[in-house]
Design a protein around this motif. Structure first.
Motif, PDB file in Angstrom:
ATOM      1  N   LYS A  32      -9.261 -20.037  10.588  1.00 35.66           N
ATOM      2  CA  LYS A  32      -8.761 -20.410  11.312  1.00 35.66           C
ATOM      3  C   LYS A  32      -8.568 -19.220  12.493  1.00 35.66           C
ATOM      4  N   ARG A  33      -7.488 -18.310  11.894  1.00 37.02           N
ATOM      5  CA  ARG A  33      -7.284 -17.270  12.742  1.00 37.02           C
ATOM      6  C   ARG A  33      -6.913 -16.406  11.501  1.00 37.02           C
ATOM      7  N   PRO A  34      -8.471 -15.242  11.230  1.00 40.72           N
ATOM      8  CA  PRO A  34      -7.853 -14.263   9.736  1.00 40.72           C
ATOM      9  C   PRO A  34      -7.555 -12.971  10.091  1.00 40.72           C
ATOM     10  N   LEU A  35      -7.209 -12.735   9.501  1.00 36.76           N
ATOM     11  CA  LEU A  35      -6.191 -10.866  10.054  1.00 36.76           C
ATOM     12  C   LEU A  35      -7.392 -10.250   9.534  1.00 36.76           C
ATOM     13  N   PHE A  36      -7.766  -8.409   9.926  1.00 36.55           N
ATOM     14  CA  PHE A  36      -8.724  -7.428   9.589  1.00 36.55           C
ATOM     15  C   PHE A  36      -7.601  -6.858   9.171  1.00 36.55           C
ATOM     16  N   GLY A  37      -8.227  -6.372   7.479  1.00 33.25           N
ATOM     17  CA  GLY A  37      -7.032  -5.488   6.789  1.00 33.25           C
ATOM     18  C   GLY A  37      -8.000  -4.481   5.772  1.00 33.25           C
ATOM     19  N   TRP A  38      -7.599  -3.487   5.502  1.00 28.11           N
ATOM     20  CA  TRP A  38      -8.972  -2.168   4.264  1.00 28.11           C
ATOM     21  C   TRP A  38      -7.648  -2.964   2.798  1.00 28.11           C
ATOM     22  N   LEU A  39      -8.558  -2.565   1.956  1.00 25.56           N
ATOM     23  CA  LEU A  39      -7.710  -2.625   0.626  1.00 25.56           C
ATOM     24  C   LEU A  39      -8.455  -1.499  -0.010  1.00 25.56           C
ATOM     25  N   HIS A  40      -7.675  -0.974  -0.688  1.00 26.28           N
ATOM     26  CA  HIS A  40      -7.799   0.530  -1.455  1.00 26.28           C
ATOM     27  C   HIS A  40      -7.401   0.318  -2.359  1.00 26.28           C
ATOM     28  N   SER A  41      -8.296   0.143  -3.303  1.00 25.93           N
ATOM     29  CA  SER A  41      -8.277   0.105  -4.952  1.00 25.93           C
ATOM     30  C   SER A  41      -7.900   1.432  -5.873  1.00 25.93           C
ATOM     31  N   PRO A  42      -7.445   1.266  -7.034  1.00 25.37           N
ATOM     32  CA  PRO A  42      -7.003   2.344  -7.192  1.00 25.37           C
ATOM     33  C   PRO A  42      -8.361   2.400  -8.394  1.00 25.37           C
ATOM     34  N   SER A  43      -9.088   3.986  -9.129  1.00 25.21           N
ATOM     35  CA  SER A  43     -10.627   4.097  -9.503  1.00 25.21           C
ATOM     36  C   SER A  43     -10.203   3.530 -10.938  1.00 25.21           C
ATOM     37  N   ALA A  44      -9.637   3.581 -11.404  1.00 23.35           N
ATOM     38  CA  ALA A  44      -9.082   3.004 -13.153  1.00 23.35           C
ATOM     39  C   ALA A  44      -7.627   2.779 -13.078  1.00 23.35           C
ATOM     40  N   VAL A  45      -7.124   3.546 -13.349  1.00 14.56           N
ATOM     41  CA  VAL A  45      -5.858   3.110 -14.527  1.00 14.56           C
ATOM     42  C   VAL A  45      -5.059   2.765 -12.922  1.00 14.56           C
ATOM     43  N   SER A  46      -4.408   1.734 -13.416  1.00 13.91           N
ATOM     44  CA  SER A  46      -3.477   0.935 -12.317  1.00 13.91           C
ATOM     45  C   SER A  46      -1.932   0.956 -12.404  1.00 13.91           C
ATOM     46  N   LEU A  75      -1.687   6.947  -1.445  1.00 12.75           N
ATOM     47  CA  LEU A  75      -1.264   6.105  -3.046  1.00 12.75           C
ATOM     48  C   LEU A  75      -1.870   5.025  -4.292  1.00 12.75           C
ATOM     49  N   ALA A  76      -2.691   4.564  -3.634  1.00 15.57           N
ATOM     50  CA  ALA A  76      -4.037   4.062  -4.004  1.00 15.57           C
ATOM     51  C   ALA A  76      -4.757   5.455  -5.279  1.00 15.57           C
ATOM     52  N   ALA A  77      -4.448   7.000  -5.125  1.00 15.00           N
ATOM     53  CA  ALA A  77      -5.260   8.057  -5.983  1.00 15.00           C
ATOM     54  C   ALA A  77      -3.643   7.923  -7.474  1.00 15.00           C
ATOM     55  N   ALA A  78      -3.137   7.165  -6.537  1.00 16.94           N
ATOM     56  CA  ALA A  78      -1.306   7.631  -7.037  1.00 16.94           C
ATOM     57  C   ALA A  78      -1.800   6.211  -8.710  1.00 16.94           C
ATOM     58  N   GLY A  79      -2.954   5.450  -7.791  1.00 17.29           N
ATOM     59  CA  GLY A  79      -2.706   4.079  -8.884  1.00 17.29           C
ATOM     60  C   GLY A  79      -2.096   3.402  -8.133  1.00 17.29           C
ATOM     61  N   PHE A  80      -1.766   2.685  -7.018  1.00 14.91           N
ATOM     62  CA  PHE A  80      -0.916   1.395  -6.418  1.00 14.91           C
ATOM     63  C   PHE A  80      -2.180   0.725  -5.702  1.00 14.91           C
ATOM     64  N   ILE A 272       7.278   9.575  -1.299  1.00 12.99           N
ATOM     65  CA  ILE A 272       7.112   8.282  -0.950  1.00 12.99           C
ATOM     66  C   ILE A 272       6.346   7.942  -2.306  1.00 12.99           C
ATOM     67  N   THR A 273       4.870   8.412  -2.708  1.00 18.33           N
ATOM     68  CA  THR A 273       4.127   8.342  -3.561  1.00 18.33           C
ATOM     69  C   THR A 273       5.063   8.839  -4.785  1.00 18.33           C
ATOM     70  N   GLU A 274       6.298  10.064  -4.640  1.00  9.95           N
ATOM     71  CA  GLU A 274       6.556  10.452  -5.767  1.00  9.95           C
ATOM     72  C   GLU A 274       7.804   9.650  -5.981  1.00  9.95           C
ATOM     73  N   TRP A 275       8.124   8.612  -4.915  1.00  9.01           N
ATOM     74  CA  TRP A 275       9.934   7.444  -5.708  1.00  9.01           C
ATOM     75  C   TRP A 275       8.917   6.312  -5.843  1.00  9.01           C
ATOM     76  N   MET A 276       7.281   6.029  -5.767  1.00  8.95           N
ATOM     77  CA  MET A 276       6.705   4.689  -6.145  1.00  8.95           C
ATOM     78  C   MET A 276       6.152   4.934  -7.548  1.00  8.95           C
ATOM     79  N   SER A 277       5.883   5.955  -8.216  1.00  8.38           N
ATOM     80  CA  SER A 277       5.498   6.341  -9.722  1.00  8.38           C
ATOM     81  C   SER A 277       6.896   6.272 -10.630  1.00  8.38           C
TER      82      SER A 277
END
Length: 604
Positions: A32-46, A75-80, A272-277
Motif C-alpha cells: 500500500k506504500r511501496p518503497l523503491f530501491g535498487w538491488l546490486h547482486s554479486p556476479s558469482a561468489v558472495s 561492494l557488489a563486485a567484492a561479493g556483497f 569501506i570495501t576493504e574493511w567489510m572484506s
C-alpha cells in the motif's frame, strides 16, 4: 499498464537489461506504500553478509546519489549483495514528505529494506551504512532490525543539534517563506520539516543509543569541521561493540552544494570495501532466491490510485506514472520530464515526482527520465558521467519516443524540463514533429556547442538585469553591499556580458532599419516561430528575477513580445520562486499552473 518490466534491445539486437552496474530496480515493502530501491547482486561468489545503504535527508541525498550508486557497485563486485533505496515519502517511493510520523516511517523503511535484502539474497547477516541523518537513523534501528554491524559516514550525533543546523542552513540560503505557514512547518531548501518531525528528531541521540548489541561499528568523521565521534564510540564500547574511528579525507568534496560538483569519495569507498572484506572473509556461491521482483506498483497518491512502472531502454532509466482507471491518458499526449542538471529523475525538492504524479491524476501518462550519464542511466562510450549538455541527451529523448511509439503506440508527446532539462526538450521538439507540447522552466541556454563552458546555474546564478536595477533603489541592498554580502564583481561581470550581447542585437536591428530591411531574427527566434506555426504548444515559465530572462528577451524581445500574441505560445513570470522553485508554495503553484494549462490545451 502491462505487468512486466520493459527492457529494450540495443542496435545489435542484444538485450539491454537492467544495467548490471546499476543494479536491478524494484518496489518492495508494504504494497500500500511501496518503497523503491535498487538491488546490486554479486556476479558469482558472495560474502556471507549483505548491506543496506541508508540515505541522508533532502538536498544532501540528491548530492550523494551518484556516489551511493558507485559504492553499491563496488561492494557488489567484492561479493556483497547491496540494496540502496528511498525512504517512505522520499525519492521514487510512495508517500508525501508532509505525511505524519516521518521519523518513524523512515526507521520502518530501513527495517523493510533489511527484510528485503535478506529475502532476496538468502543472507541473514546484514550491515547498515548511513551518511549524515542516514547514519543516525540506521543506528536507531540496528538492534530492532537484528543487524550485524554498522558503518557511518559523518553521522549526525544529535537530532536536536541537526534540526538547528538545518534551520540555520535555511537562513543562509534565504528561502522565501511567503505563501507558506511556518507555524506548522519549516522548510529546508525546498523540503518540508514539520514540527512533529523536529520533535521526533530531537529524541534521537547517538550517544544514548545503548544496547544495540552490534558486532562492530566503523565511523568515518567529516573532514570539514571538528566533530565528537569519540562520545559515540565510548557509548557503544560500553555494550561490548568493537568500534573503529577512521579519519579519511573525502566527505567535504562529496557534500557539495550541487550534484554536479559532488566528487565520489573513492578513498573512503575503497576503505569501506576493504574493511567489510576483512570483517566478513568467508565466501560461497551466490544463489539469488526465487523472489518476485515488482517493477510495477499501484498505490494511493493524494487519496487517489496511480500506477508506476520502471522503464529501461538502451541503458537509460525512466518511471511511468498513470492513473489506471483514467481513460483520458490513452488519447492525450504522453509527457516526458527529463532531469535537471546532474540531479536524478526525482528532481530538485522531489519536484519531478510530485509533478508526474499530480499530472497522472489529471489524466496524463507521465515519464520522469534520466538522460545518459545521469542518475541511473548509463553514459555512452566516450562520454563521461554528469556531462549535462552532452548531445547524447537529445538522442536519448528521440530514442525514448521511438520506443514508446513502437511498443506502446504513443504518437504524441509533451517534453518538459527545468534548466538543462528545458534545453533538451526544446532541441528534441525542433528535431521531432511528434512533440506537440514544450515546457521550458528557467532555461539558461537555447544553443550549446562543443567547447562551451557550463555557466551553471548550479554554481553561481545571477538574476535578471531588471532585478538588479530594481534592487539598487533599496536601502537593504546597499547595506548588504557594505557588509560584503553581495558578489558585486560577479554581478557586474554578468551584466556587462549581457549588455554586450544586447548592444550587438540592437546594432544589428538599427543597421537593418537603415538599409530598409526587416530586423534580422536570431536563429532561436526563428525556431520558436517555426515550432508555434506547426502547432506545438509552447509554455515558458520564469522566476521573475531569473538570469535567463535576459537571454530570452535577446531572442524573443522584451517580455517575449515576438511571440506573446501567437495562439500556441504562453509565458509566465513567478515572483520569488528562484531558479529551481525552492519555496514549497512555488512548487505547488508550478504544478497547478502547468496542470491547468495542459488540461485546457489537451483536454480532449
Amino acid at each position: 499498464m502491462k505487468k512486466q518490466q520493459h527492457i529494450a534491445e540495443d542496435s545489435q539486437g542484444t538485450t539491454t537489461s537492467p544495467n548490471d552496474g546499476f543494479g536491478h530496480p524494484r518496489w518492495f515493502g508494504d504494497p500500500k506504500r511501496p518503497l523503491f530501491g535498487w538491488l546490486h547482486s554479486p556476479s558469482a561468489v558472495s560474502r556471507k553478509a549483505a548491506l543496506v545503504l541508508c540515505p541522508p535527508f533532502g538536498h544532501e541525498y540528491m548530492v550523494v546519489y551518484r556516489a551511493y550508486r558507485k559504492l553499491a557497485v563496488q561492494l557488489a563486485a567484492a561479493g556483497f549483495p547491496v540494496l540502496r533505496f528511498d525512504y517512505d515519502g522520499t525519492g521514487d517511493s510512495a508517500g508525501l514528505a508532509t505525511d505524519a510520523q516521518r521519523i518513524l516511517s523512515w526507521q520502518e523503511s530501513i527495517i523493510s529494506a533489511v527484510t528485503e535484502i535478506r529475502q532476496t539474497s538468502g543472507i541473514e547477516q546484514v550491515i547498515l551504512f548511513g551518511t549524515r541523518l542516514g547514519g543516525l537513523l540506521a543506528a536507531s534501528v540496528a538492534s530492532k532490525a537484528n543487524t550485524d554491524s554498522l558503518i557511518m559516514l559523518a553521522p549526525v550525533l544529535s537530532g536536536r543539534q541537526y534540526t538547528r543546523e538545518l534551520l540555520a542552513f535555511r537562513g543562509i540560503n534565504n528561502t522565501d517563506m511567503s505563501g507558506y505557514n511556518p507555524a506548522a512547518t519549516d522548510e529546508v531548501v525546498g523540503y518540508p520539516l514539520t514540527q512533529e518531525t523536529k520533535d521526533d528528531l530531537g529524541k534521537l541521540d547517538l550517544t544514548k543509543l545503548a544496547g544495540q548489541l552490534l558486532k562492530s561499528v566503523l565511523i568515518i568523521p567529516r573532514d570539514d569541521i571538528p566533530s565528537n565521534e569519540r562520545r559515540i564510540a565510548e557509548a557503544l564500547m560500553a555494550d561490548g561493540t568493537a568500534v573503529e574511528i577512521k579519519p579519511i579525507a573525502g566527505y567535504s568534496n562529496l557534500m557539495k552544494d550541487d550534484a554536479l560538483d559532488s566528487q565520489v569519495p573513492e578513498t573512503i569507498w575503497t576503505f569501506i570495501t576493504e574493511w567489510m572484506s576483512d570483517q566478513y572473509p568467508d565466501t560461497s556461491t551466490y544463489n539469488k532466491r526465487n523472489h518476485t521482483v515488482n517493477t510495477v506498483t499501484t498505490f494511493q497518491h493524494n487519496g487517489e490510485e496511480i500506477s508506476e512502472e520502471v522503464l529501461q531502454i538502451h541503458g537509460n532509466t525512466g518511471i511511468i506514472s498513470e492513473a489506471p482507471n483514467f481513460a483520458l491518458c490513452k488519447v492525450r499526449p504522453t509527457i516526458i520530464i527529463t532531469n535537471t542538471g546532474a540531479n536524478h529523475r526525482v528532481g530538485n525538492h522531489r519536484l519531478c515526482v510530485t509533478m508526474a504524479r499530480n499530472l497522472a491524476l489529471r489524466g496524463f501518462r507521465v515519464i520522469r527520465f534520466d538522460r545518459p550519464g545521469m542518475g541511473d542511466s548509463v553514459a555512452p562510450i566516450g562520454v563521461g558521467e554528469n556531462e549535462i549538455y552532452s548531445s547524447s541527451g537529445l538522442q536519448s529523448l528521440i530514442s525514448l519516443m521511438d520506443y514508446l511509439s513502437v511498443h506502446f503506440n504513443y504518437d504524441q508527446f509533451i517534453l518538459a524540463g527545468l534548466c538543462s532539462g528545458g534545453y533538451f526538450s526544446y532541441q528534441a521538439a525542433l528535431s521531432d514533429k511528434r512533440v506537440v507540447g514544450l515546457l521550458m522552466i528557467n532555461p539558461l541556454t537555447y544553443q550549446w556547442r562543443d567547447g562551451d563552458t557550463v555557466l551553471v546555474p548550479h554554481r553561481q546564478i545571477y538574476k535578471s538585469t531588471g532585478f538588479y536595477i530594481r534592487s539598487s533603489t533599496q536601502k537593504e541592498t546597499w547595506l548588504r553591499l557594505i557588509r560584503g554580502q553581495i558578489n558585486w564583481r560577479g554581478i557586474a561581470g554578468a551584466i556587462s556580458t549581457r549588455l554586450t550581447h544586447s548592444t550587438i542585437a540592437m546594432w544589428n536591428k538599427f543597421i537593418s532599419w537603415c538599409l530598409q530591411h526587416d530586423a534580422k531574427l536570431s536563429e532561436v527566434g526563428r525556431n520558436f516561430i517555426s515550432l508555434e506555426s506547426r502547432g506545438t504548444d509552447i509554455f515558458l515559465i520564469f522566476d521573475s528575477a531569473e538570469g535567463g530572462i535576459d537571454l530570452m528577451e535577446e531572442h524573443l524581445g522584451k517580455r517575449a513580445r515576438l511571440m506573446v500574441k501567437r495562439k500556441n505560445f504562453r509565458i509566465e513570470f513567478v515572483d520569488q520562486a528562484d531558479h529551481t522553485f525552492t519555496p514549497i508554495w512555488s512548487q505547488s503553484y508550478l504544478c497547478d499552473l502547468v496542470g491547468d494549462h495542459w488540461v485546457e490545451r489537451f483536454g480532449r
